[in-house]
Scaffold this motif. Structure first.
Motif, PDB file in Angstrom:
ATOM      1  N   UNK A 261       0.849  -1.190   0.000  1.00 52.56           N
ATOM      2  CA  UNK A 261       0.000   0.000   0.000  1.00 52.56           C
ATOM      3  C   UNK A 261       0.883   1.238   0.000  1.00 52.56           C
ATOM      4  N   UNK A 262       1.542   1.535  -1.130  1.00 45.97           N
ATOM      5  CA  UNK A 262       2.457   2.669  -1.173  1.00 45.97           C
ATOM      6  C   UNK A 262       1.710   3.995  -1.080  1.00 45.97           C
ATOM      7  N   UNK A 263       2.393   5.049  -0.634  1.00 40.93           N
ATOM      8  CA  UNK A 263       1.756   6.369  -0.539  1.00 40.93           C
ATOM      9  C   UNK A 263       1.300   6.860  -1.909  1.00 40.93           C
ATOM     10  N   UNK A 264       0.234   7.645  -1.971  1.00 39.01           N
ATOM     11  CA  UNK A 264      -0.221   8.186  -3.257  1.00 39.01           C
ATOM     12  C   UNK A 264       0.722   9.254  -3.788  1.00 39.01           C
ATOM     13  N   UNK A 265       0.587   9.536  -5.079  1.00 32.35           N
ATOM     14  CA  UNK A 265       1.383  10.579  -5.736  1.00 32.35           C
ATOM     15  C   UNK A 265       2.875  10.285  -5.585  1.00 32.35           C
ATOM     16  N   UNK A 266       3.645  11.224  -5.021  1.00 33.89           N
ATOM     17  CA  UNK A 266       5.075  10.986  -4.816  1.00 33.89           C
ATOM     18  C   UNK A 266       5.251  10.020  -3.655  1.00 33.89           C
ATOM     19  N   UNK A 267       5.857   8.877  -3.905  1.00 33.60           N
ATOM     20  CA  UNK A 267       5.982   7.852  -2.873  1.00 33.60           C
ATOM     21  C   UNK A 267       6.975   8.222  -1.782  1.00 33.60           C
ATOM     22  N   UNK A 268       7.780   9.235  -2.037  1.00 34.78           N
ATOM     23  CA  UNK A 268       8.781   9.635  -1.047  1.00 34.78           C
ATOM     24  C   UNK A 268       8.271  10.745  -0.132  1.00 34.78           C
ATOM     25  N   UNK A 269       7.073  11.252  -0.354  1.00 35.82           N
ATOM     26  CA  UNK A 269       6.639  12.447   0.380  1.00 35.82           C
ATOM     27  C   UNK A 269       6.488  12.207   1.880  1.00 35.82           C
ATOM     28  N   UNK A 270       6.280  10.953   2.304  1.00 35.71           N
ATOM     29  CA  UNK A 270       6.129  10.684   3.734  1.00 35.71           C
ATOM     30  C   UNK A 270       7.445  10.824   4.500  1.00 35.71           C
ATOM     31  N   UNK A 271       8.567  10.882   3.813  1.00 34.43           N
ATOM     32  CA  UNK A 271       9.879  10.983   4.464  1.00 34.43           C
ATOM     33  C   UNK A 271      10.675  12.194   3.986  1.00 34.43           C
ATOM     34  N   UNK A 272      10.083  12.987   3.112  1.00 29.54           N
ATOM     35  CA  UNK A 272      10.812  14.084   2.470  1.00 29.54           C
ATOM     36  C   UNK A 272      10.653  15.383   3.252  1.00 29.54           C
ATOM     37  N   UNK A 273      11.746  16.111   3.455  1.00 29.76           N
ATOM     38  CA  UNK A 273      11.730  17.365   4.199  1.00 29.76           C
ATOM     39  C   UNK A 273      11.218  18.532   3.340  1.00 29.76           C
ATOM     40  N   UNK A 274      11.065  18.311   2.019  1.00 30.05           N
ATOM     41  CA  UNK A 274      10.589  19.374   1.132  1.00 30.05           C
ATOM     42  C   UNK A 274       9.136  19.170   0.705  1.00 30.05           C
ATOM     43  N   UNK A 275       8.497  18.113   1.219  1.00 28.95           N
ATOM     44  CA  UNK A 275       7.155  17.758   0.752  1.00 28.95           C
ATOM     45  C   UNK A 275       6.136  18.862   1.052  1.00 28.95           C
ATOM     46  N   UNK A 276       5.286  19.125   0.059  1.00 28.12           N
ATOM     47  CA  UNK A 276       4.173  20.047   0.201  1.00 28.12           C
ATOM     48  C   UNK A 276       2.900  19.352  -0.260  1.00 28.12           C
ATOM     49  N   UNK A 277       1.798  20.065  -0.270  1.00 29.97           N
ATOM     50  CA  UNK A 277       0.511  19.458  -0.573  1.00 29.97           C
ATOM     51  C   UNK A 277       0.485  18.825  -1.948  1.00 29.97           C
ATOM     52  N   UNK A 278       1.125  19.453  -2.925  1.00 26.25           N
ATOM     53  CA  UNK A 278       1.112  18.912  -4.286  1.00 26.25           C
ATOM     54  C   UNK A 278       1.799  17.550  -4.348  1.00 26.25           C
ATOM     55  N   UNK A 279       2.763  17.319  -3.466  1.00 23.65           N
ATOM     56  CA  UNK A 279       3.481  16.042  -3.451  1.00 23.65           C
ATOM     57  C   UNK A 279       2.575  14.895  -3.018  1.00 23.65           C
ATOM     58  N   UNK A 280       1.486  15.220  -2.280  1.00 21.72           N
ATOM     59  CA  UNK A 280       0.562  14.209  -1.791  1.00 21.72           C
ATOM     60  C   UNK A 280      -0.570  13.925  -2.765  1.00 21.72           C
ATOM     61  N   UNK A 281      -0.705  14.773  -3.782  1.00 21.08           N
ATOM     62  CA  UNK A 281      -1.851  14.644  -4.691  1.00 21.08           C
ATOM     63  C   UNK A 281      -1.468  14.438  -6.143  1.00 21.08           C
ATOM     64  N   UNK A 282      -0.300  14.905  -6.561  1.00 19.35           N
ATOM     65  CA  UNK A 282       0.119  14.813  -7.968  1.00 19.35           C
ATOM     66  C   UNK A 282       1.453  14.085  -8.041  1.00 19.35           C
ATOM     67  N   UNK A 283       1.485  13.008  -8.810  1.00 21.26           N
ATOM     68  CA  UNK A 283       2.734  12.264  -8.960  1.00 21.26           C
ATOM     69  C   UNK A 283       3.683  13.005  -9.884  1.00 21.26           C
ATOM     70  N   UNK A 284       4.897  13.286  -9.451  1.00 25.97           N
ATOM     71  CA  UNK A 284       5.841  14.005 -10.313  1.00 25.97           C
ATOM     72  C   UNK A 284       6.374  13.101 -11.426  1.00 25.97           C
ATOM     73  N   UNK A 285       6.329  13.558 -12.672  1.00 29.28           N
ATOM     74  CA  UNK A 285       6.867  12.737 -13.769  1.00 29.28           C
ATOM     75  C   UNK A 285       8.385  12.768 -13.784  1.00 29.28           C
ATOM     76  N   UNK A 286       8.967  11.754 -14.388  1.00 35.05           N
ATOM     77  CA  UNK A 286      10.427  11.702 -14.531  1.00 35.05           C
ATOM     78  C   UNK A 286      10.811  12.576 -15.721  1.00 35.05           C
ATOM     79  N   UNK A 287      11.299  13.780 -15.436  1.00 29.68           N
ATOM     80  CA  UNK A 287      11.590  14.762 -16.474  1.00 29.68           C
ATOM     81  C   UNK A 287      13.088  15.063 -16.545  1.00 29.68           C
ATOM     82  N   UNK A 288      13.529  15.501 -17.715  1.00 29.87           N
ATOM     83  CA  UNK A 288      14.927  15.894 -17.889  1.00 29.87           C
ATOM     84  C   UNK A 288      15.087  17.321 -17.388  1.00 29.87           C
ATOM     85  N   UNK A 289      15.800  17.479 -16.293  1.00 30.27           N
ATOM     86  CA  UNK A 289      15.998  18.788 -15.684  1.00 30.27           C
ATOM     87  C   UNK A 289      17.335  19.405 -16.057  1.00 30.27           C
TER      88      UNK A 289
END
Length: 371
Positions: A313-341
């Motif tokens: 039962x992994x976390x929704x959206x960004x799976x790392x947001x439960x342990x991330x110090x930068x997590x905000x509301x969008x991290x809990x609702x929208x999964x970030x795509x793997x993009x070339x930065x």
């Protein structure tokens, strides 16, 4: 001591043993794409009750997309349970994918049956993590290393025994070891036997699953150097699965960081180690021991809070947001795509680190100098 390339047992022409070979089509040149993975998924069903009905699934691998070019080493890193080994077994088709596509040399091998996969086994091989469990204790070294020739019905110029002895010499063992049993060897020697077996049919792609993690530190460097020498000599392509980030930095061309079944960052070795963009990668690299005592005081360890979530039962959206110090509301609702930065540098994060124009923030960290 290594055997000159012209004495290596040459496999028979591809057309003789591979019914999938296309006449007139040459092998890809160095730098061309050898393996392509698109949306790879592997879920292990959980069944309960008398009727064994499925009540859930372990999402071991969930939507991986990457490619491997001929002659390079791509390393998969991450915490235990992130899906690295499952990915390796999917690439070698030891496991059947739940969904997604695996393309090897332009051919879709995702769901090939056992009969059609058998001729391709000579091109895709695996080095297993446990040098003790991967060798049959009832068989001699000669029978173990010679098994690929018998299974693929490959004839050698001077016989299987001579070919096996040359392979043993190639990986740093003695030809006289042919009649010995696995229990007579050390861990490092057993891993060399496994490497010899893997090389028997001159594969194009080798998936190395933690090839040195079960070995003594003094032996690890020898095996790593052996793998590098063999890659240069026989134009091998590696997918390396590893925990030790120091070893990964030494052997890799590119590194893919996995977290809970997904790739969160992938980049070339220098870019990833010098300018990691995903917070999880930053935390991993902060845990790498620093041998230089003068630099050690300036390195801060980022300690992630909480445990790794369950892949059931992994976390929704960004799976790392439960342990991330930068997590905000969008991290809990929208999964970030793997993009070339950055050129050749991809990351899946709404608020990446070390990106041009971005503000880099790190959590309150513990200075290692006081530990």
């Amino acid at each position: 001591m290594t055997t000159p390339p012209d004495t290596f047992p040459a496999p028979p022409p591809r057309s003789e043993i591979d019914p999938l070979a296309v006449p007139g089509v040459e092998a890809p040149a160095i730098g061309e794409e050898l393996l392509s993975v698109d949306g790879l998924v592997k879920h292990f069903p959980i069944r309960k009750g008398l009727l064994q009905r499925q009540t859930g699934a372990v999402q071991a691998v969930d939507g991986l997309t990457f490619n491997v070019t001929r002659g390079e080493t791509l390393s998969l890193v991450g915490e235990s349970g992130c899906g690295k080994t499952t990915t390796g077994r999917l690439l070698t088709r030891l496991l059947e994918p739940t969904a997604g596509k695996i393309v090897f040399e332009g051919r879709d091998i995702s769901h090939l049956g056992e009969a059609k996969m058998r001729p391709l086994r000579r091109d895709v091989q695996m080095i297993f993590q446990d040098p003790y469990g991967s060798l049959n204790p009832r068989h001699t070294v000669g029978k173990i290393v010679g098994a690929p020739y018998r299974l693929q019905n490959v004839k050698t110029e001077h016989g299987v025994k001579r070919a096996v002895q040359e392979l043993l010499e190639l990986v740093g063992l003695s030809p006289e070891h042919y009649n010995r049993y696995p229990h007579e060897f050390s861990g490092g020697q057993r891993q060399r036997i496994g490497i010899a077996r893997t090389l028997a049919l001159r594969p194009k792609l080798i998936v190395a699953d933690e090839p040195v993690s079960a070995l003594d530190v003094s032996i690890q460097a020898q095996v790593v150097n052996l793998l590098e020498d063999l890659q240069k000599e026989f134009d091998l392509t590696y997918v390396m699965i590893a925990h030790d980030l120091s070893v990964v930095r030494h052997v890799s061309d590119r590194v893919a960081v996995m977290y809970l079944g997904k790739i969160v960052e992938i980049a070339d070795r220098v870019s990833l180690y010098e300018t990691p963009m995903h917070p999880y990668t930053v935390a991993l690299l902060s845990a790498v021991p620093v041998p230089d005592t003068k630099r050690k005081g300036n390195v801060k360890r980022i300690r992630l809070e909480g445990d790794v979530p369950s892949p059931i039962n992994p976390p929704p959206a960004c799976r790392f947001h439960t342990r991330c110090w930068k997590a905000q509301e969008i991290c809990k609702t929208v999964e970030p795509p793997l993009l070339q930065l950055a050129p050749g540098h991809q990351a899946a994060c709404h608020f990446p680190e070390n990106q041009a124009g971005a503000t880099s923030t790190t959590p309150a960290a513990t200075n290692q100098a006081g530990n």
